[in-house]
Design a protein around this motif. Structure first.
Motif, PDB file in Angstrom:
ATOM      1  N   ALA A   1       0.829  -1.196   0.000  1.00  0.00           N
ATOM      2  CA  ALA A   1       0.000   0.000   0.000  1.00  0.00           C
ATOM      3  C   ALA A   1       0.864   1.246   0.000  1.00  0.00           C
ATOM      4  CB  ALA A   1      -0.911   0.005   1.227  1.00  0.00           C
ATOM      5  N   PRO A   2       0.564   2.233  -0.837  1.00  0.00           N
ATOM      6  CA  PRO A   2       1.266   3.513  -0.741  1.00  0.00           C
ATOM      7  C   PRO A   2       0.879   4.223   0.547  1.00  0.00           C
ATOM      8  CG  PRO A   2      -0.575   3.693  -2.263  1.00  0.00           C
ATOM      9  CD  PRO A   2      -0.480   2.245  -1.868  1.00  0.00           C
ATOM     10  N   THR A   3       1.809   4.981   1.096  1.00  0.00           N
ATOM     11  CA  THR A   3       1.523   5.732   2.320  1.00  0.00           C
ATOM     12  C   THR A   3       1.578   7.238   2.113  1.00  0.00           C
ATOM     13  OG1 THR A   3       3.841   5.723   3.017  1.00  0.00           O
ATOM     14  CG2 THR A   3       2.474   3.867   3.733  1.00  0.00           C
ATOM     15  N   GLY A   4       2.072   7.674   0.964  1.00  0.00           N
ATOM     16  CA  GLY A   4       2.173   9.091   0.674  1.00  0.00           C
ATOM     17  C   GLY A   4       2.589   9.274  -0.779  1.00  0.00           C
ATOM     18  N   ILE A   5       2.808  10.519  -1.173  1.00  0.00           N
ATOM     19  CA  ILE A   5       3.201  10.800  -2.554  1.00  0.00           C
ATOM     20  C   ILE A   5       4.592  10.238  -2.837  1.00  0.00           C
ATOM     21  CG2 ILE A   5       3.667  12.634  -4.224  1.00  0.00           C
ATOM     22  CD1 ILE A   5       0.703  12.186  -3.584  1.00  0.00           C
ATOM     23  N   ALA A   6       5.520  10.394  -1.905  1.00  0.00           N
ATOM     24  CA  ALA A   6       6.862   9.830  -2.104  1.00  0.00           C
ATOM     25  C   ALA A   6       6.797   8.310  -2.203  1.00  0.00           C
ATOM     26  CB  ALA A   6       7.788  10.261  -0.969  1.00  0.00           C
ATOM     27  N   SER A   7       5.986   7.697  -1.363  1.00  0.00           N
ATOM     28  CA  SER A   7       5.823   6.249  -1.396  1.00  0.00           C
ATOM     29  C   SER A   7       5.225   5.800  -2.724  1.00  0.00           C
ATOM     30  CB  SER A   7       4.925   5.800  -0.238  1.00  0.00           C
ATOM     31  OG  SER A   7       4.500   4.466  -0.390  1.00  0.00           O
ATOM     32  N   LEU A   8       4.201   6.508  -3.206  1.00  0.00           N
ATOM     33  CA  LEU A   8       3.582   6.168  -4.482  1.00  0.00           C
ATOM     34  C   LEU A   8       4.591   6.316  -5.622  1.00  0.00           C
ATOM     35  CD1 LEU A   8       1.001   5.412  -6.049  1.00  0.00           C
ATOM     36  CD2 LEU A   8       0.504   7.869  -6.217  1.00  0.00           C
ATOM     37  N   ALA A   9       5.397   7.368  -5.567  1.00  0.00           N
ATOM     38  CA  ALA A   9       6.409   7.576  -6.607  1.00  0.00           C
ATOM     39  C   ALA A   9       7.395   6.414  -6.645  1.00  0.00           C
ATOM     40  CB  ALA A   9       7.143   8.895  -6.361  1.00  0.00           C
ATOM     41  N   LYS A  10       7.808   5.942  -5.500  1.00  0.00           N
ATOM     42  CA  LYS A  10       8.752   4.824  -5.430  1.00  0.00           C
ATOM     43  C   LYS A  10       8.143   3.560  -6.031  1.00  0.00           C
ATOM     44  CE  LYS A  10      11.570   2.179  -2.133  1.00  0.00           C
ATOM     45  NZ  LYS A  10      11.932   2.014  -0.687  1.00  0.00           N
ATOM     46  N   ILE A  11       6.865   3.313  -5.741  1.00  0.00           N
ATOM     47  CA  ILE A  11       6.196   2.113  -6.237  1.00  0.00           C
ATOM     48  C   ILE A  11       6.064   2.155  -7.760  1.00  0.00           C
ATOM     49  CG2 ILE A  11       4.004   0.850  -6.254  1.00  0.00           C
ATOM     50  CD1 ILE A  11       3.671   1.733  -3.305  1.00  0.00           C
ATOM     51  N   VAL A  12       5.550   3.285  -8.293  1.00  0.00           N
ATOM     52  CA  VAL A  12       5.271   3.333  -9.727  1.00  0.00           C
ATOM     53  C   VAL A  12       6.554   3.436 -10.553  1.00  0.00           C
ATOM     54  CG1 VAL A  12       2.987   4.303  -9.317  1.00  0.00           C
ATOM     55  CG2 VAL A  12       4.906   5.842  -9.787  1.00  0.00           C
ATOM     56  N   SER A  13       7.579   4.095 -10.018  1.00  0.00           N
ATOM     57  CA  SER A  13       8.822   4.228 -10.775  1.00  0.00           C
ATOM     58  C   SER A  13       9.581   2.910 -10.863  1.00  0.00           C
ATOM     59  CB  SER A  13       9.719   5.308 -10.161  1.00  0.00           C
ATOM     60  OG  SER A  13      10.100   4.963  -8.834  1.00  0.00           O
ATOM     61  N   ALA A  14       9.283   1.979  -9.962  1.00  0.00           N
ATOM     62  CA  ALA A  14       9.923   0.670 -10.014  1.00  0.00           C
ATOM     63  C   ALA A  14       9.370  -0.187 -11.156  1.00  0.00           C
ATOM     64  CB  ALA A  14       9.725  -0.054  -8.686  1.00  0.00           C
ATOM     65  N   ASP A  15       8.171   0.134 -11.647  1.00  0.00           N
ATOM     66  CA  ASP A  15       7.566  -0.619 -12.742  1.00  0.00           C
ATOM     67  C   ASP A  15       6.705   0.332 -13.578  1.00  0.00           C
ATOM     68  OD1 ASP A  15       6.590  -2.513 -14.462  1.00  0.00           O
ATOM     69  OD2 ASP A  15       5.805  -3.842 -12.895  1.00  0.00           O
ATOM     70  N   PRO A  16       7.331   1.291 -14.291  1.00  0.00           N
ATOM     71  CA  PRO A  16       6.556   2.314 -15.008  1.00  0.00           C
ATOM     72  C   PRO A  16       5.652   1.745 -16.097  1.00  0.00           C
ATOM     73  CG  PRO A  16       8.898   2.428 -15.579  1.00  0.00           C
ATOM     74  CD  PRO A  16       8.776   1.509 -14.412  1.00  0.00           C
ATOM     75  N   ASP A  17       6.040   0.639 -16.725  1.00  0.00           N
ATOM     76  CA  ASP A  17       5.188   0.063 -17.767  1.00  0.00           C
ATOM     77  C   ASP A  17       3.857  -0.425 -17.182  1.00  0.00           C
ATOM     78  OD1 ASP A  17       7.102   0.529 -19.700  1.00  0.00           O
ATOM     79  OD2 ASP A  17       8.003  -1.458 -19.536  1.00  0.00           O
ATOM     80  N   LYS A  18       3.921  -0.990 -15.980  1.00  0.00           N
ATOM     81  CA  LYS A  18       2.697  -1.467 -15.332  1.00  0.00           C
ATOM     82  C   LYS A  18       1.755  -0.319 -15.015  1.00  0.00           C
ATOM     83  CE  LYS A  18       1.071  -3.653 -11.042  1.00  0.00           C
ATOM     84  NZ  LYS A  18       1.452  -4.323  -9.769  1.00  0.00           N
ATOM     85  N   PHE A  19       2.295   0.838 -14.639  1.00  0.00           N
ATOM     86  CA  PHE A  19       1.450   1.929 -14.150  1.00  0.00           C
ATOM     87  C   PHE A  19       1.242   3.051 -15.179  1.00  0.00           C
ATOM     88  CE2 PHE A  19       2.990  -0.028 -10.198  1.00  0.00           C
ATOM     89  CZ  PHE A  19       1.780  -0.208  -9.544  1.00  0.00           C
ATOM     90  N   LYS A  20       1.771   2.906 -16.397  1.00  0.00           N
ATOM     91  CA  LYS A  20       1.575   3.921 -17.423  1.00  0.00           C
ATOM     92  C   LYS A  20       0.090   4.094 -17.725  1.00  0.00           C
ATOM     93  CE  LYS A  20       2.795   6.722 -20.816  1.00  0.00           C
ATOM     94  NZ  LYS A  20       3.441   8.042 -20.533  1.00  0.00           N
ATOM     95  N   GLY A  21      -0.419   5.308 -17.530  1.00  0.00           N
ATOM     96  CA  GLY A  21      -1.827   5.593 -17.767  1.00  0.00           C
ATOM     97  C   GLY A  21      -2.761   5.015 -16.729  1.00  0.00           C
ATOM     98  N   LYS A  22      -2.218   4.445 -15.646  1.00  0.00           N
ATOM     99  CA  LYS A  22      -3.038   3.797 -14.625  1.00  0.00           C
ATOM    100  C   LYS A  22      -3.135   4.611 -13.334  1.00  0.00           C
ATOM    101  CE  LYS A  22      -4.287  -0.096 -14.826  1.00  0.00           C
ATOM    102  NZ  LYS A  22      -5.602  -0.672 -15.222  1.00  0.00           N
ATOM    103  N   ILE A  23      -2.577   5.819 -13.353  1.00  0.00           N
ATOM    104  CA  ILE A  23      -2.655   6.720 -12.204  1.00  0.00           C
ATOM    105  C   ILE A  23      -3.502   7.916 -12.608  1.00  0.00           C
ATOM    106  CG2 ILE A  23      -1.348   8.080 -10.524  1.00  0.00           C
ATOM    107  CD1 ILE A  23      -0.762   5.084 -10.410  1.00  0.00           C
ATOM    108  N   THR A  24      -4.368   8.359 -11.735  1.00  0.00           N
ATOM    109  CA  THR A  24      -5.179   9.533 -12.029  1.00  0.00           C
ATOM    110  C   THR A  24      -4.954  10.622 -10.998  1.00  0.00           C
ATOM    111  OG1 THR A  24      -7.430  10.361 -12.419  1.00  0.00           O
ATOM    112  CG2 THR A  24      -7.193   8.633 -10.769  1.00  0.00           C
TER     113      THR A  24
END
Length: 388
Positions: free
Chosen positions: A188-211
């Motif tokens: 689970a993300p806990t903040g904006i920095a946490s979310l950035a770390k999660i999505v940047s580790a797998d950008p292809d998975k999250f491309k266009g999947k964040i709003t």
């Protein structure tokens, strides 16, 4: 726009297990209407036709004047009917002569555009305006003769920020969240920095999947700009998230698309639609208060300058600020900030957010106008980072 902020790092989420989409759809289909916040809270106890001892001795004259207005009230707002339901229910219990309350659900900017347009024609039926779009409220209120002067007797019992600006009162203090589909996250993300770390580790998975909210609108600008003002270092994280993100103009739309899996997560999403979805989703939809800065917006309410039902509007202001009214506000899925309102199942409070992230991690947004130059600079920077 100035924001007050210092730091504390306490986790603001409760992790829940993932659930199958079929179970969620079944749960949602089986839900009855009810109030916001899941409808679990016991119905409030209302003292009909009575008011606290600290009210003016002639308060009965205001009630009599409201009776003479025919028992009607018209509200322009960006607030969902689900949030309004327990408030209207209890206001009518308090004053049984109130028989008709009309409240539309407009876009944040449209609340004020419509009121100004109708004032210009001399036919403005709204009694009250309600919105949590700070920039739009502040720009509206800086114009002459746009609000009726009123000093609620409830202000003596509330913190200073209950009056957000002259004649604009805080109906609720609503936090914005990171909301996410639990089936699409290993952690689970806990903040904006946490979310950035999660999505940047797998950008292809999250491309266009964040709003995220469209910053060209009043609400989207307010919450996004406030966060970066309160946490200037957050741009490093946003530069990792925004290229993967798509903007939306409605938190309700974002919540629905996160539940369906069209989006994995969204940030700066209002709790007004997110709380009810969290409680109805069977664990598929969850939310957190960002531990690196939770923006909290006062949902402003004010009386129009020539309100057709001015006395009734004043009664309504006093009611939503009162203990009875704030319990109804919390039951409806908005966040009450009155100390006497307790966090219970189906009710939400400002103290709930403080307990989750700490007072120092909360960014309260003042009702002040941001200059056009500053707005343009921010919007250009933000939109320039968005994925194309």
């Amino acid at each position: 726009m100035n924001v007050e902020r210092s730091w504390s790092r306490r986790k603001g989420a409760v992790t829940v297990a993932s659930a199958a989409l079929f179970a969620v759809v079944a749960a949602l289909t089986g839900c009855s209407g009810g109030s916001g916040g899941g409808g679990q809270a016991p119905e409030n106890k209302i003292t009909e036709g009575e008011w606290p001892s600290y009210y003016p001795k002639d308060y009965g004259d205001l009630v009599d004047a409201a009776k003479d207005e025919g028992g009607e009230l018209t509200i322009y707002s960006n607030t969902d009917q689900e949030n309004w339901a327990p408030i209207f229910r209890d206001f009518k219990k308090k004053y049984p002569f109130i028989t008709k309350i009309s409240a539309n659900n407009l876009d944040s900017d449209e609340v004020f555009q419509r009121q100004l347009s109708e004032m210009a024609t001399g036919n403005a039926p709204a009694d009250l305006l309600v919105s949590n779009a700070v920039q739009a409220w502040a720009k509206y209120a800086e114009q002459p003769d746009t609000l009726m002067d009123y000093k609620s007797p409830e202000l003596s019992e509330l913190p200073d920020f209950a009056e957000l600006s002259p004649n604009i009162f805080a109906m609720s203090l609503d936090p914005v969240t990171i909301s996410y589909n639990t089936s699409l996250f290993d952690e689970a993300p806990t903040g904006i920095a946490s979310l950035a770390k999660i999505v940047s580790a797998d950008p292809d998975k999250f491309k266009g999947k964040i709003t995220t909210r469209d910053v060209n609108g009043a609400y989207g600008f307010t919450v996004s700009h406030a966060f970066t003002e309160g946490n200037p270092d957050s741009w490093d994280s946003l530069e990792q998230i925004l290229p993967l993100a798509r903007p939306e103009s409605s938190s309700g739309t974002q919540v629905e698309k996160i539940l369906s899996g069209e989006y994995a997560a969204g940030f700066f999403i209002s709790t007004a639609p997110a709380y009810p979805m969290q409680e109805k989703s069977g664990g598929l939809f969850d939310l957190v208060f960002p531990d690196d800065g939770t923006v909290v917006l006062g949902r402003g309410i004010g009386i129009t300058p020539k309100a057709p039902h001015a006395a009734t509007a004043k009664l309504f202001i006093d009611f939503v600020l009162s203990e009875e009214g704030q319990n109804a506000v919390a039951e409806g899925g908005l966040s009450s900030y009155r100390d006497s309102v307790k966090l219970t199942e189906g009710r939400h409070t400002y103290q709930e957010v403080v307990d989750a992230v700490g007072e120092d991690a909360i960014i309260r947004v003042p009702y002040k106008v941001t200059s056009d130059d500053d707005v343009k600079a921010f919007v250009d920077r933000w939109d320039g980072l968005l994925g194309k």
